[in-house]
Design an enzyme around this catalytic site. Sequence first.
Site, mmCIF file in Angstrom:
data_model
loop_
_atom_site.group_PDB
_atom_site.id
_atom_site.type_symbol
_atom_site.label_atom_id
_atom_site.label_comp_id
_atom_site.label_asym_id
_atom_site.label_seq_id
_atom_site.Cartn_x
_atom_site.Cartn_y
_atom_site.Cartn_z
ATOM 1 N N SER A 155 0.793 -1.227 0.000
ATOM 2 C CA SER A 155 0.000 0.000 0.000
ATOM 3 C C SER A 155 0.825 1.277 0.000
ATOM 4 C CB SER A 155 -0.929 0.016 1.209
ATOM 5 O OG SER A 155 -1.782 -1.097 1.149
ATOM 6 N N THR A 156 2.021 1.220 0.588
ATOM 7 C CA THR A 156 2.834 2.436 0.658
ATOM 8 C C THR A 156 4.261 2.135 0.237
ATOM 9 O OG1 THR A 156 3.442 2.017 2.958
ATOM 10 C CG2 THR A 156 1.472 3.343 2.586
#
Length: 190
Positions: free
Chosen positions: A9-10
């Site tokens: 996600s990041t």
Amino acid sequence: MLIGYARVSTDDQNLDLQRDALTQAGCERITEDRLSGAKAERPGLTLALEYARNGDVLVVWRLDRLSRSLKDLIEMVTLLESKGISLKSLHEAIDTSSSSGKLIFHIFGALAEFERNLIRERTQAGLTAARARGRRGGRPRALDLDKRALAVKLYDEKEHTISQICQMMGISKPTLYKYVGAKREITSQP
């Protein structure tokens, strides 16, 4: 052919764990994304889907790497099925190329449809109950009746531009045109 797809996600998260698991599972090609699964455009997934052919298997470490919701997951599996591509999740041990894997997905699909129907029924029941109590849904009107009449009067007098009227009244152009149209409908009725 086994095609792997990995996603974090990041940027500070690491793909190594997923990459290692996909390589160990025998994936010949692995595509990756470093962005939220909520994003509609995922270039790595798009690339994997473009590369995959009939009979190939898309392999993910976990189902949540492919999709954020059951609804999206079922849509993805339906898309894959339409292209003749199977889905395999290493963590959940689901493989749609097997009959038991397809069964599990059909059960997921039935549960998701059941959930959507329940939500729809509850929403309709709530709206019906609110209407019975005299409540109306929708956004409140921007202007009361007097101010609407004033906006239409300013429009008909043609002394101000549309933008000026909208700014004075604190409404948008479509709202002004809606009020003008409603006034014309009332005056044109016999």
